[in-house]
Structures are given as structure tokens and as C-alpha cells.
Design a protein around this motif. Structure first.
Motif, PDB file in Angstrom:
ATOM      1  N   ALA A   1      -3.129  -4.885   7.999  1.00 12.03           N
ATOM      2  CA  ALA A   1      -1.995  -4.050   8.402  1.00 12.03           C
ATOM      3  C   ALA A   1      -1.179  -3.605   7.190  1.00 12.03           C
ATOM      4  O   ALA A   1      -0.754  -2.435   7.106  1.00 12.03           O
ATOM      5  CB  ALA A   1      -1.112  -4.825   9.383  1.00 12.03           C
ATOM      6  N   MET A   2      -0.956  -4.501   6.234  1.00 10.67           N
ATOM      7  CA  MET A   2      -0.170  -4.154   5.057  1.00 10.67           C
ATOM      8  C   MET A   2      -0.894  -3.146   4.161  1.00 10.67           C
ATOM      9  O   MET A   2      -0.266  -2.281   3.547  1.00 10.67           O
ATOM     10  CB  MET A   2       0.157  -5.422   4.263  1.00 10.67           C
ATOM     11  N   HIS A   3      -2.206  -3.249   4.085  1.00 16.48           N
ATOM     12  CA  HIS A   3      -2.950  -2.277   3.283  1.00 16.48           C
ATOM     13  C   HIS A   3      -2.947  -0.900   3.944  1.00 16.48           C
ATOM     14  O   HIS A   3      -2.826   0.125   3.254  1.00 16.48           O
ATOM     15  CB  HIS A   3      -4.379  -2.766   3.051  1.00 16.48           C
ATOM     16  N   PHE A   4      -3.086  -0.862   5.268  1.00 17.47           N
ATOM     17  CA  PHE A   4      -2.964   0.421   5.964  1.00 17.47           C
ATOM     18  C   PHE A   4      -1.573   1.014   5.749  1.00 17.47           C
ATOM     19  O   PHE A   4      -1.423   2.219   5.519  1.00 17.47           O
ATOM     20  CB  PHE A   4      -3.232   0.248   7.461  1.00 17.47           C
ATOM     21  N   ALA A   5      -0.551   0.159   5.805  1.00 19.68           N
ATOM     22  CA  ALA A   5       0.814   0.642   5.592  1.00 19.68           C
ATOM     23  C   ALA A   5       0.980   1.211   4.187  1.00 19.68           C
ATOM     24  O   ALA A   5       1.665   2.228   3.990  1.00 19.68           O
ATOM     25  CB  ALA A   5       1.808  -0.489   5.835  1.00 19.68           C
ATOM     26  N   GLY A   6       0.350   0.564   3.199  1.00 17.26           N
ATOM     27  CA  GLY A   6       0.453   1.052   1.829  1.00 17.26           C
ATOM     28  C   GLY A   6      -0.090   2.452   1.660  1.00 17.26           C
ATOM     29  O   GLY A   6       0.417   3.238   0.848  1.00 17.26           O
ATOM     30  N   ALA A   7      -1.113   2.792   2.413  1.00 17.57           N
ATOM     31  CA  ALA A   7      -1.713   4.125   2.305  1.00 17.57           C
ATOM     32  C   ALA A   7      -0.791   5.227   2.815  1.00 17.57           C
ATOM     33  O   ALA A   7      -1.009   6.403   2.492  1.00 17.57           O
ATOM     34  CB  ALA A   7      -3.040   4.151   3.071  1.00 17.57           C
ATOM     35  N   TYR A   8       0.223   4.868   3.598  1.00 17.17           N
ATOM     36  CA  TYR A   8       1.119   5.873   4.183  1.00 17.17           C
ATOM     37  C   TYR A   8       2.516   5.830   3.560  1.00 17.17           C
ATOM     38  O   TYR A   8       3.453   6.390   4.131  1.00 17.17           O
ATOM     39  CB  TYR A   8       1.207   5.659   5.693  1.00 17.17           C
ATOM     40  N   CYS A   9       2.644   5.197   2.403  1.00 14.25           N
ATOM     41  CA  CYS A   9       3.931   5.159   1.716  1.00 14.25           C
ATOM     42  C   CYS A   9       4.163   6.470   0.950  1.00 14.25           C
ATOM     43  O   CYS A   9       3.226   7.051   0.385  1.00 14.25           O
ATOM     44  CB  CYS A   9       3.976   3.984   0.746  1.00 14.25           C
ATOM     45  N   HIS A  10       5.433   6.887   0.915  1.00 18.59           N
ATOM     46  CA  HIS A  10       5.775   8.152   0.254  1.00 18.59           C
ATOM     47  C   HIS A  10       6.818   7.966  -0.839  1.00 18.59           C
ATOM     48  O   HIS A  10       7.411   8.951  -1.298  1.00 18.59           O
ATOM     49  CB  HIS A  10       6.292   9.163   1.290  1.00 18.59           C
TER      50      HIS A  10
ATOM     51  N   TYR B   1       8.101   5.155  -4.312  1.00 22.22           N
ATOM     52  CA  TYR B   1       7.799   4.018  -5.180  1.00 22.22           C
ATOM     53  C   TYR B   1       8.258   2.708  -4.541  1.00 22.22           C
ATOM     54  O   TYR B   1       7.512   1.721  -4.522  1.00 22.22           O
ATOM     55  CB  TYR B   1       8.497   4.226  -6.524  1.00 22.22           C
ATOM     56  N   GLY B   2       9.468   2.693  -4.002  1.00 17.96           N
ATOM     57  CA  GLY B   2      10.012   1.470  -3.417  1.00 17.96           C
ATOM     58  C   GLY B   2       9.245   1.016  -2.194  1.00 17.96           C
ATOM     59  O   GLY B   2       9.008  -0.189  -2.002  1.00 17.96           O
ATOM     60  N   ALA B   3       8.843   1.985  -1.351  1.00 19.53           N
ATOM     61  CA  ALA B   3       8.100   1.617  -0.139  1.00 19.53           C
ATOM     62  C   ALA B   3       6.752   1.009  -0.493  1.00 19.53           C
ATOM     63  O   ALA B   3       6.337  -0.004   0.088  1.00 19.53           O
ATOM     64  CB  ALA B   3       7.921   2.846   0.741  1.00 19.53           C
ATOM     65  N   LEU B   4       6.060   1.606  -1.451  1.00 18.94           N
ATOM     66  CA  LEU B   4       4.756   1.062  -1.829  1.00 18.94           C
ATOM     67  C   LEU B   4       4.910  -0.312  -2.470  1.00 18.94           C
ATOM     68  O   LEU B   4       4.101  -1.211  -2.215  1.00 18.94           O
ATOM     69  CB  LEU B   4       4.047   2.016  -2.793  1.00 18.94           C
ATOM     70  N   MET B   5       5.964  -0.495  -3.277  1.00 23.48           N
ATOM     71  CA  MET B   5       6.181  -1.799  -3.895  1.00 23.48           C
ATOM     72  C   MET B   5       6.422  -2.865  -2.827  1.00 23.48           C
ATOM     73  O   MET B   5       5.945  -4.007  -2.945  1.00 23.48           O
ATOM     74  CB  MET B   5       7.361  -1.738  -4.854  1.00 23.48           C
ATOM     75  N   THR B   6       7.146  -2.506  -1.763  1.00 23.07           N
ATOM     76  CA  THR B   6       7.406  -3.463  -0.683  1.00 23.07           C
ATOM     77  C   THR B   6       6.106  -3.891  -0.007  1.00 23.07           C
ATOM     78  O   THR B   6       5.884  -5.083   0.241  1.00 23.07           O
ATOM     79  CB  THR B   6       8.359  -2.847   0.359  1.00 23.07           C
ATOM     80  N   THR B   7       5.248  -2.936   0.289  1.00 20.28           N
ATOM     81  CA  THR B   7       3.970  -3.298   0.915  1.00 20.28           C
ATOM     82  C   THR B   7       3.106  -4.115  -0.042  1.00 20.28           C
ATOM     83  O   THR B   7       2.369  -5.001   0.392  1.00 20.28           O
ATOM     84  CB  THR B   7       3.190  -2.049   1.364  1.00 20.28           C
ATOM     85  N   ARG B   8       3.215  -3.848  -1.348  1.00 18.26           N
ATOM     86  CA  ARG B   8       2.440  -4.611  -2.322  1.00 18.26           C
ATOM     87  C   ARG B   8       2.851  -6.081  -2.308  1.00 18.26           C
ATOM     88  O   ARG B   8       2.012  -6.975  -2.437  1.00 18.26           O
ATOM     89  CB  ARG B   8       2.642  -4.038  -3.729  1.00 18.26           C
ATOM     90  N   VAL B   9       4.142  -6.328  -2.144  1.00 14.14           N
ATOM     91  CA  VAL B   9       4.623  -7.703  -2.082  1.00 14.14           C
ATOM     92  C   VAL B   9       4.039  -8.420  -0.871  1.00 14.14           C
ATOM     93  O   VAL B   9       3.525  -9.547  -0.974  1.00 14.14           O
ATOM     94  CB  VAL B   9       6.168  -7.730  -2.042  1.00 14.14           C
ATOM     95  N   PHE B  10       4.093  -7.782   0.301  1.00 13.04           N
ATOM     96  CA  PHE B  10       3.572  -8.423   1.509  1.00 13.04           C
ATOM     97  C   PHE B  10       2.048  -8.547   1.485  1.00 13.04           C
ATOM     98  O   PHE B  10       1.480  -9.495   2.044  1.00 13.04           O
ATOM     99  CB  PHE B  10       4.029  -7.656   2.756  1.00 13.04           C
TER     100      PHE B  10
END
Length: 526
Positions: free
Chosen positions: A152-161, A163-172
Motif C-alpha cells: 500500500a505504501m509503495h502504491f501511495a508513493g507512485a501517486y505523490c506530487h 517532495y514532502g509527500a513522497l518523503m512521508t511514504t518513504r518513511v512508512f
């Protein structure tokens, strides 16, 4: 009695009496192997494993993890080892997309590198949390949750727009990918006998070492040919979903088996009355239960308890030596290959990914030697010591790994300096392969030694501590590696790092080889 029986009888037979023969005095067992086996109720152990000199002795239950068929053990080992690889794999997977992130969000290349370094921290310290949780609910539920939430977190990372959003998914992603970093070695201990652990731990450590170099090797061509950085996360999510379904059908629980103590020939342990259970295999896959009644209120103290290993010199010094070699071979080459080789030879994302072939080859060849080789080395050393097995006997097998790491780093730096700009040359990659070969020798031997060096009650705390030390060093390294090469140049920088990884690391493990037995027996603390 067969020749094999005679050998085993000599190893585990009962009282020994002296009997003259041809003017010589020799040891002669007063009982046969079969008599000893019958006396101690080990008939099923002998029938199932072909020997009874096993540490630990299994029960008669076929669902005891020690009694599982080899294919089931190996299938679970490969799954967990691959899962352990995905943590560093996911961290390094975005390396080919750095330039894209710079253009997309107007950030610097240093800020883009935080997509790698920040997850490394969480990969290092959150295994301390997952260990106590898995001790209560079992390894299987933790692995299932890890796989599905990571997807789920990797799918979420693909839809980040942003820098901060992608960094958050990277942490999880890092938080939920890291459980095998701590429970992987524990599961090896729960499935395999002592004489098998070196080779099996080697497989687990091999996959962990392969994560950083394999990620850009695969993701470089993926990003280059699709033109979309999002495919990095789509592919990772698909892998996590496949893991989830494989765990459902091929990952029975290894923790919480109630194995009664039983005697063995030549010991004073009580004779256990064990009965063979007829538990269906499918029930192991679809039954979830607490494996320990330990209260949840104790979890916070258990989270920090592995850090107390810092007081155990036989664990601390080899862990620091391993962290040095890992940071200045694996992390150095993963982070600096795109910058140094890509800049000098003018490589695109796909070509940068292909530079990691040398690291993969070095890791695989290193494990071929390290895994089985260290077990054979230990068997030979134990035989020479008349059966007296000491954990420190394993360490000499890993010492050449430090020398090879030193040589590999020097070859990488010197050849990078001497080759012509704009014209690709393979020789720096040969240095990479040599360094990673040495790293694998060090990794396998250090993990096996630090676990064996501690009593059974403490062994579960060792892998999370080693992972924390390694990941902390790995997190700090990228902040100064690029400046080190910029300030000192390729040759001097490589020489400095080679001296730290190969020279200082060698000295730390050599000190453990010399004094480790004394530290263990006297309980010396740092």
C-alpha cells in the motif's frame, strides 16, 4: 552395525572403557548407538535426521520447525531473506530517478539523496520494535502485515506530487519493510540446527547485501525505458503483493513451539516423554494465536533492551567492524557510482544501473565461499580441538574479507582516477566486485559469530543490535562521502576509506579473536 552407526556411536555413545588391542590402548564404547537411542527415546530423531548428535535436539512432532522437510525450510528461508533484501532495495531503488526529482520539484541533488538516507535510519531502528511484537504474536502475522502494508505504501508513493509527500511514504515504506532485518536471523535459529546455521545465515545476509546494488541495476533500465519514475514504486508494490500471497501458503509459524527438554547420550538431561502429534499442515497456515503470554506493557523496555549489547565486547567490536566495511563498500559504491562514474563517463540512467553488475557478482561469489565455507571451517577446527567448539574459531575465516575490501576500494579509486573521461572502463567495477566479495565474507562470519557468542537467552537481541549499528553508520556515510571525494580526490579518499574499512575493521575482529573467549567467560563489559 553399519559404518555410520559406528561413527555416531563413537560420537554420542555411553560409558567408554579402555580395552587393550595389539598392545595398544583404545577407546571402546560400552554400548551401541541403537542401545543408546532406545534408552533415551531417540528412535524417531534417528529415523528422521539420520543422526542424534543434534543441537538442539528436536521433539518427535513432525510440525516441530526442526523436523520440517528441507523444502519447507528452504522455501521459508528464501522468502524471508528476499524480504530482508527489499528494505535496502527499496531505499536504493530511487537512485536512478534523482535527476528527475531535481527537475520535477526544484530540489538539489543532495536533497534528492535524502530519499535514500532517511529510510536507512528507520530500517535500522524499527526492527527493535518489530522483534518484541513478533515474540508475542508470532513471526507469521508480522510478515503478512509487513508485506501488505508495504504494498500500500509503495502504491501511495507512485501517486505523490510533492517532495514532502513522497518523503512521508518513504518513511512508512521503511518502517513496514524492516521486520526481517531483526526476525530473519531469529527464524533461522528456530528452523535449523547449530551445524547448519552458518550456511543458512549466509543466504539471509547475502540477500541483505544484494539489496543496494540490485535496486539500481533493475530500476535504472525500468526508469530509462518507461520514462516514468512512478514505475519504481509500481514494481515494488507488485513484489510486496506477491510476497503476501506466498507467505499465506508457504510460511508456517516458527515461533512458540513447545519443545520439551529431552536427554541425549552422554548428558544428564532428563528423558522427555514426547508424543508425535498429527497436526494438519493447513492448520499451521490458518491458525493465529499468541506465541508468548508476555505482557504488552513490557514492549518498551524490550525495544531498547537489544541496545544493551553495546556492553558486550564480543558483539560490539565485530558489529562496528562489519558496519565500517558495509558503509565503505556497499553504501559508498551505491551512492557514489551514479555521481563518480556517471559524471566521468557520461552515463545515462540505464547505463548507471548496469555498473552494479560487479557488486552483484561479487556478493554472490562471496556467499558461495562464505556460507558453506565457514561451516566447513568450523567443523574442521572443532575436530582438531577434539570436539571442543568455541565461537571464536569461526573468526579467522572472515579476516581475509577485510583485506579484500581494502584492495577493492583502492582499485575502485585508483582506476577511476587513471581512466580517461568520456570513455567507459570496466576496471573500477572490478574493484567494486572485489570489495563486495570481501564484504560478504565479513557479513556471514560476523553474524554467525555474534549470535553464537551469546547464550540462548540473549541471542534474539543480537541481530537487531547489529542491524542498528550497521544502518546508523550507513545513514551517516552519504553526508560526508561526496565531500570526501571532492576534497581529497579519488585516490586519497579511497585510500582513507580503505584503511578504515579494511585496516580498522581487521583490528577490531582480530582483537575479538584473541580476547573474545576471555570476555565471554569473564562477562567483561565495555
Amino acid at each position: 552395525m553399519t559404518a555410520r552407526d559406528e561413527v555416531n556411536a563413537a560420537q554420542v555413545g555411553g560409558d567408554i572403557e579402555k580395552a587393550p588391542r595389539d598392545g595398544r590402548v583404545e577407546d571402546k564404547p560400552s554400548t551401541t548407538l541403537r542401545e543408546d537411542v532406545a534408552a533415551y527415546g531417540l528412535e524417531k530423531v534417528l529415523a528422521r535426521h539420520g543422526r542424534v548428535d543434534l543441537v538442539p535436539l528436536p521433539s518427535d512432532d513432525p510440525q516441530d520447525p526442526y523436523n520440517w522437510p528441507a523444502w519447507r525450510k528452504h522455501a521459508l528461508l528464501v522468502q524471508v531473506a528476499f524480504h530482508a533484501m527489499l528494505g535496502p532495495f527499496s531505499a536504493a531503488a530511487v537512485i536512478p530517478s534523482f535527476e528527475t526529482f531535481v527537475e520535477l520539484w526544484g530540489i538539489s541533488i543532495t536533497q534528492a539523496s535524502y530519499f535514500v538516507s532517511v529510510p536507512i535510519v528507520f530500517l535500522g531502528f524499527f526492527p527493535l520494535v518489530w522483534g518484541p511484537i513478533s515474540n508475542r504474536i508470532g513471526r507469521r502475522p508480522v510478515l503478512l502485515v509487513s508485506a501488505i502494508v508495504s504494498a500500500a505504501m509503495h502504491f501511495a508513493g507512485a501517486y505523490c506530487h510533492s517532495y514532502g509527500a513522497l518523503m512521508t511514504t518513504r518513511v512508512f515504506q521503511a518502517i513496514f519493510l524492516c521486520p526481517p532485518q531483526s526476525i530473519g536471523a531469529t527464524m533461522v535459529n528456530e528452523m535449523y540446527f547449530q551445524h547448519e546455521k552458518g550456511a543458512r545465515l549466509g543466504i539471509w545476509t547475502l540477500f541483505t547485501s544484494l539489496g543496494p546494488p540490485v535496486a539500481p541495476l533493475i530500476m535504472g533500465p525500468v526508469v530509462y525505458n518507461t520514462g516514468k519514475w512512478q514505475w519504481t514504486f509500481y514494481l515494488l508494490a507488485i513484489i510486496n503483493l506477491a510476497q503476501f500471497f506466498l507467505y499465506i501458503f508457504l510460511a508456517p509459524e516458527t515461533a512458540g513451539f513447545n519443545r520439551p527438554a529431552r536427554g541425549a547420550p552422554g548428558t544428564n538431561a532428563p528423558l522427555a516423554q514426547t508424543t508425535e502429534q498429527k497436526t494438519p499442515y493447513w492448520r499451521l497456515l490458518f491458525t493465529f494465536k499468541r506465541v508468548s503470554p508476555a505482557p504488552w506493557s513490557h514492549v518498551p523496555i524490550e525495544v531498547v533492551r537489544p541496545l544493551a549489547m553495546v556492553t558486550k565486547l564480543p558483539v560490539l567490536l565485530p558489529s562496528c567492524a562489519y558496519a565500517l566495511v558495509f558503509a565503505y563498500t556497499n553504501v559508498l559504491l551505491t551512492v557514489e557510482i551514479p555521481a563518480l562514474l556517471g559524471r566521468k563517463y557520461g552515463l545515462n540512467a540505464q547505463q548507471i544501473g548496469l555498473q552494479f553488475v560487479g557488486a552483484v557478482v561479487g556478493a554472490v561469489l562471496g556467499e558461495i565461499v562464505a556460507g558453506r565455507g565457514s561451516d566447513l571451517w568450523m567443523a574442521w577446527r572443532t575436530k582438531r580441538a577434539n570436539g571442543n567448539r568455541e565461537p571464536e574459531m569461526r573468526l579467522p575465516f572472515g579476516l581475509p574479507g577485510f583485506i579484500l575490501a581494502l584492495v577493492g576500494i583502492l582499485v575502485f579509486g585508483i582506476q577511476l582516477q587513471n581512466t580517461e573521461s568520456g570513455h567507459w572502463n570496466v576496471t573500477p567495477i572490478i574493484g567494486v566486485g572485489i570489495a563486495i566479495f570481501g564484504l560478504q565474507l565479513v557479513t556471514t562470519v560476523v553474524y554467525a559469530y555474534v549470535v553464537e557468542s551469546q547464550p540462548a537467552s540473549l541471542q534474539g537481541r543480537v541481530p537487531p543490535f547489529v542491524a542498528a549499528v550497521r544502518q546508523l553508520w550507513a545513514f551517516l556515510a552519504p553526508f560526508y562521502l561526496e565531500d570526501t571525494y571532492a576534497d581529497l580526490g579519488n585516490v586519497k579518499a579511497s585510500g582513507l576509506l580503505a584503511a578504515l574499512a579494511g585496516g580498522l575493521g581487521f583490528l577490531l575482529v582480530f582483537a575479538t579473536l584473541v580476547f573474545g573467549r576471555k570476555w565471554r567467560h569473564r562477562g567483561v563489559e565495555a
